[in-house]
Design a protein around this motif. Sequence first.
Motif, PDB file in Angstrom:
ATOM      1  N   PRO A 265       0.050  87.572  -8.538  1.00  0.00           N
ATOM      2  CA  PRO A 265      -0.125  86.375  -9.383  1.00  0.00           C
ATOM      3  C   PRO A 265       0.738  86.400 -10.635  1.00  0.00           C
ATOM      4  CG  PRO A 265      -2.050  87.817  -9.508  1.00  0.00           C
ATOM      5  CD  PRO A 265      -1.200  88.348  -8.400  1.00  0.00           C
ATOM      6  N   GLU A 266       1.328  87.558 -10.961  1.00  0.00           N
ATOM      7  CA  GLU A 266       2.233  87.628 -12.114  1.00  0.00           C
ATOM      8  C   GLU A 266       3.577  86.968 -11.827  1.00  0.00           C
ATOM      9  OE1 GLU A 266      -0.840  90.693 -12.438  1.00  0.00           O
ATOM     10  OE2 GLU A 266       0.613  90.260 -10.836  1.00  0.00           O
ATOM     11  N   THR A 267       3.871  86.681 -10.541  1.00  0.00           N
ATOM     12  CA  THR A 267       5.116  86.021 -10.178  1.00  0.00           C
ATOM     13  C   THR A 267       4.910  84.510 -10.150  1.00  0.00           C
ATOM     14  OG1 THR A 267       4.654  86.027  -7.791  1.00  0.00           O
ATOM     15  CG2 THR A 267       5.684  88.003  -8.718  1.00  0.00           C
ATOM     16  N   ALA A 268       6.012  83.761 -10.146  1.00  0.00           N
ATOM     17  CA  ALA A 268       5.903  82.297 -10.105  1.00  0.00           C
ATOM     18  C   ALA A 268       5.308  81.832  -8.776  1.00  0.00           C
ATOM     19  CB  ALA A 268       7.268  81.667 -10.328  1.00  0.00           C
ATOM     20  N   MET A 269       5.789  82.390  -7.672  1.00  0.00           N
ATOM     21  CA  MET A 269       5.234  81.997  -6.369  1.00  0.00           C
ATOM     22  C   MET A 269       3.781  82.430  -6.242  1.00  0.00           C
ATOM     23  SD  MET A 269       8.125  82.491  -3.439  1.00  0.00           S
ATOM     24  CE  MET A 269       9.860  82.277  -3.811  1.00  0.00           C
ATOM     25  N   GLY A 270       3.496  83.629  -6.726  1.00  0.00           N
ATOM     26  CA  GLY A 270       2.121  84.127  -6.659  1.00  0.00           C
ATOM     27  C   GLY A 270       1.173  83.300  -7.506  1.00  0.00           C
ATOM     28  N   ALA A 271       1.648  82.873  -8.684  1.00  0.00           N
ATOM     29  CA  ALA A 271       0.808  82.050  -9.552  1.00  0.00           C
ATOM     30  C   ALA A 271       0.490  80.714  -8.877  1.00  0.00           C
ATOM     31  CB  ALA A 271       1.513  81.811 -10.885  1.00  0.00           C
ATOM     32  N   LEU A 272       1.484  80.125  -8.215  1.00  0.00           N
ATOM     33  CA  LEU A 272       1.275  78.840  -7.535  1.00  0.00           C
ATOM     34  C   LEU A 272       0.306  78.960  -6.372  1.00  0.00           C
ATOM     35  CD1 LEU A 272       4.752  77.068  -7.357  1.00  0.00           C
ATOM     36  CD2 LEU A 272       2.657  76.145  -8.362  1.00  0.00           C
ATOM     37  N   ILE A 273       0.530  79.954  -5.492  1.00  0.00           N
ATOM     38  CA  ILE A 273      -0.324  80.060  -4.314  1.00  0.00           C
ATOM     39  C   ILE A 273      -1.738  80.465  -4.703  1.00  0.00           C
ATOM     40  CG2 ILE A 273       0.257  82.466  -3.734  1.00  0.00           C
ATOM     41  CD1 ILE A 273       0.192  81.621  -0.786  1.00  0.00           C
ATOM     42  N   THR A 274      -1.864  81.271  -5.755  1.00  0.00           N
ATOM     43  CA  THR A 274      -3.199  81.625  -6.247  1.00  0.00           C
ATOM     44  C   THR A 274      -3.923  80.393  -6.757  1.00  0.00           C
ATOM     45  OG1 THR A 274      -2.511  83.870  -6.833  1.00  0.00           O
ATOM     46  CG2 THR A 274      -4.474  83.005  -7.927  1.00  0.00           C
ATOM     47  N   HIS A 275      -3.191  79.537  -7.460  1.00  0.00           N
ATOM     48  CA  HIS A 275      -3.787  78.315  -8.000  1.00  0.00           C
ATOM     49  C   HIS A 275      -4.279  77.393  -6.896  1.00  0.00           C
ATOM     50  CE1 HIS A 275      -4.405  74.923 -10.723  1.00  0.00           C
ATOM     51  NE2 HIS A 275      -3.721  74.179  -9.866  1.00  0.00           N
TER      52      HIS A 275
END
Length: 446
Positions: free
Chosen positions: A381-391
Amino acid sequence: MVEPIHIIGGGMAGSEAAWQAAQAGVPVVLHEMRPDKGTFAHRTGHFAEMVCSNSFRSDDDERNAVGLLHWEMRAAGGLIMEMAEAHRLPAGGALAVDRDPFALSVTERLRGHPLISVVEGEVTALPSDGSWIIATGPLTSTALAEAIRAETGAEALAFFDAIAPIVYAESIDMSVAWKQSRYDKGETEEERTAYINCPMNRDQYEAFIDALLAADKTEFHEGETAGYFDGCLPIEVMAERGRETLRHGPMKPVGLTNAHKPDEKAHAVVQLRRDNKLGTLYNIVGFQTKMKYGAQTDVFRMIPGLENASFARLGGIHRNTFLNSPTLLDDRMRLRSRQNVRFAGQVTGVEGYVESAAMGLLAGRMAAAEAKGEDLAPPPPETAMGALITHITGGADAKTFQPMNVNFGLFPPIDAKGGRRGRKDRYKAYTDRAKEAFQQWLAGQG
């Protein structure tokens, strides 16, 4: 033998998903209903056609969340970013592209890949077996949308997207307008003069607002009560929120000096951004609209420098459907009730070309890993893609879920380590942390 992955939709997400899966050695069948069946917004049958803006927004990968997303997609061998760079246009610090050659190049790369086959025609039902990715975007066909609605047991959420008009450059009066990027941003002279600016004094601005508010608008059909995504509001809707709204939004005059009257400060400025490599077309930045065609030409020709403007395309509005992903999708982007079906792109509740392509990238990689008997966890989730998919798959409140652009508010907070960081330092810390985490995620895939 590895079974093929079927992908529905050849937009940003579907194109990127197909490329990633094929590059991983898994065969792909890409289903696209265009040109056999068109949509309100598309003009061609090309993959990754840009129907609204021609900009992927900021390319600053050190202090901007969408620029960081660009960086991650490049690091992952993203086709969309590669082709965007190949057809880049001067746009200050933004990544703008020549839209037609860009789409054609994406199409040629996908059709030329030995593991990708293309099937033209509409898919109208959810498949019961095989591995599928649905990346049909904001203009999902009515039949497929009904099939998704029947499967999920819930009404699909919806909002409306608006499109900005495009002007022929030769029809712009350059004795009134001038070329300059805001704050002269850009490393080259071409980048520093990437925008055409049209100034307004106070009286011209007030008359323009009056005309916007009074113009004939497109009315929705009975029962269509969806709202707008805040990042793509029609200009007249912004004007309805207050007469000064536009002057502090897309028409803000800051960072610009009138080349014809350098001592005269404009009350408001309309900016136009180059829309093709030849420089023959410019789109009016932030001027998405639901005004009727006749009203558009009358109102937009009130802008100084556009009195004789000729329009290559007028603005318009279309319905955009998306899932309530926090309740319907798992963290591998699979439909909880039908695990052989993944979703990617705007239909999942991300907003923007780059965000859509990024979710396609993840869906393609996850589906390819699964096809080979492996499991690929989402990026941290610290990455941009990870933050988006987590959201979209659980981080957002399902009751208030709305489409979201990538932004640092989706990232886990940065530890200030006993002191307050300035905004620029804090954003740099976010991107540094994200790049390290993303590289580790990529390395873990062998």
